[in-house]
Design a protein around this motif. Structure first.
Motif, mmCIF file in Angstrom:
data_model
loop_
_atom_site.group_PDB
_atom_site.id
_atom_site.type_symbol
_atom_site.label_atom_id
_atom_site.label_comp_id
_atom_site.label_asym_id
_atom_site.label_seq_id
_atom_site.Cartn_x
_atom_site.Cartn_y
_atom_site.Cartn_z
ATOM 1 N N VAL A 260 -0.480 -0.618 -31.791
ATOM 2 C CA VAL A 260 0.264 0.615 -31.985
ATOM 3 C C VAL A 260 1.077 0.864 -30.731
ATOM 4 N N GLN A 261 2.313 1.230 -30.918
ATOM 5 C CA GLN A 261 3.124 1.597 -29.763
ATOM 6 C C GLN A 261 3.966 2.809 -30.140
ATOM 7 N N LEU B 134 -7.506 -3.497 -31.038
ATOM 8 C CA LEU B 134 -6.527 -2.416 -31.099
ATOM 9 C C LEU B 134 -5.881 -2.272 -29.737
ATOM 10 N N LEU B 135 -4.561 -2.157 -29.741
ATOM 11 C CA LEU B 135 -3.800 -1.935 -28.512
ATOM 12 C C LEU B 135 -3.002 -0.668 -28.672
ATOM 13 N N TRP B 136 -3.096 0.203 -27.681
ATOM 14 C CA TRP B 136 -2.252 1.397 -27.612
ATOM 15 C C TRP B 136 -1.432 1.280 -26.346
ATOM 16 N N SER B 137 -0.127 1.516 -26.475
ATOM 17 C CA SER B 137 0.732 1.472 -25.307
ATOM 18 C C SER B 137 1.841 2.478 -25.457
ATOM 19 N N ASP B 138 2.174 3.099 -24.341
ATOM 20 C CA ASP B 138 3.359 3.951 -24.316
ATOM 21 C C ASP B 138 4.446 3.292 -23.464
ATOM 22 N N GLY B 139 4.274 2.009 -23.153
ATOM 23 C CA GLY B 139 5.229 1.265 -22.343
ATOM 24 C C GLY B 139 4.897 1.303 -20.860
ATOM 25 N N LYS B 140 4.051 2.244 -20.465
ATOM 26 C CA LYS B 140 3.637 2.366 -19.062
ATOM 27 C C LYS B 140 2.148 2.108 -18.893
#
Length: 137
Positions: free
Chosen positions: A99-100, A45-51
């Motif tokens: 997920v982004q 699982l990957l979570w990113s808000d771009g930063k």
């Protein structure tokens, strides 16, 4: 003759985008990662808000370490910290899921989706993701 069982490994890390100010095309990274990870048999699982990036990798130990070495060598990542690493009996995330949050997305809907995806995760993995979700701007 007994079959050889390859041990599964789980690795959880957090990183920040490179501080050089270069924009990261997260959708392109997601597609590239899905392709590479499918070839390597790595899920998670990957979570990113771009930063910021929080990711758990699961799979055969050698595949997880190869994938993580590729991430560490990627100049888009900065301040990579391994939060948790262990052998596992079974994968907590059966399919590769990323997920982004995109501009205009409902952050509460994304939070609900993340909570559903984390239901079968260990307390350590779930706690790290939920902590980052709770701290979201």
């Amino acid at each position: 003759m007994d079959s050889i069982v390859t041990p599964l490994r789980q690795l959880l890390y957090v990183s920040s985008s490179n501080p050089s100010g270069a924009k990261i095309d997260v959708p392109t990274v997601v597609e590239q990662s899905r392709h590479n990870n499918a070839l390597d048999g790595v899920t998670g699982l990957l979570w990113s808000d771009g930063k910021r990036f929080l990711q758990v990798l699961e799979g055969a130990a050698d595949s997880v370490m190869t994938t993580f070495a590729r991430i560490r060598a990627d100049p888009r990542h900065h301040a990579i910290v391994v939060l948790h690493e262990r052998n596992i009996e079974a994968r907590e995330f059966g399919n590769w899921t990323m997920v982004q949050r995109r501009p205009g997305d409902d952050p509460d809907a994304l939070d609900r989706k993340m909570r559903r995806l984390l239901e079968g995760a260990s307390q350590t993995v779930r706690g790290n993701f939920l902590g980052l979700i709770a701290a979201r701007p």
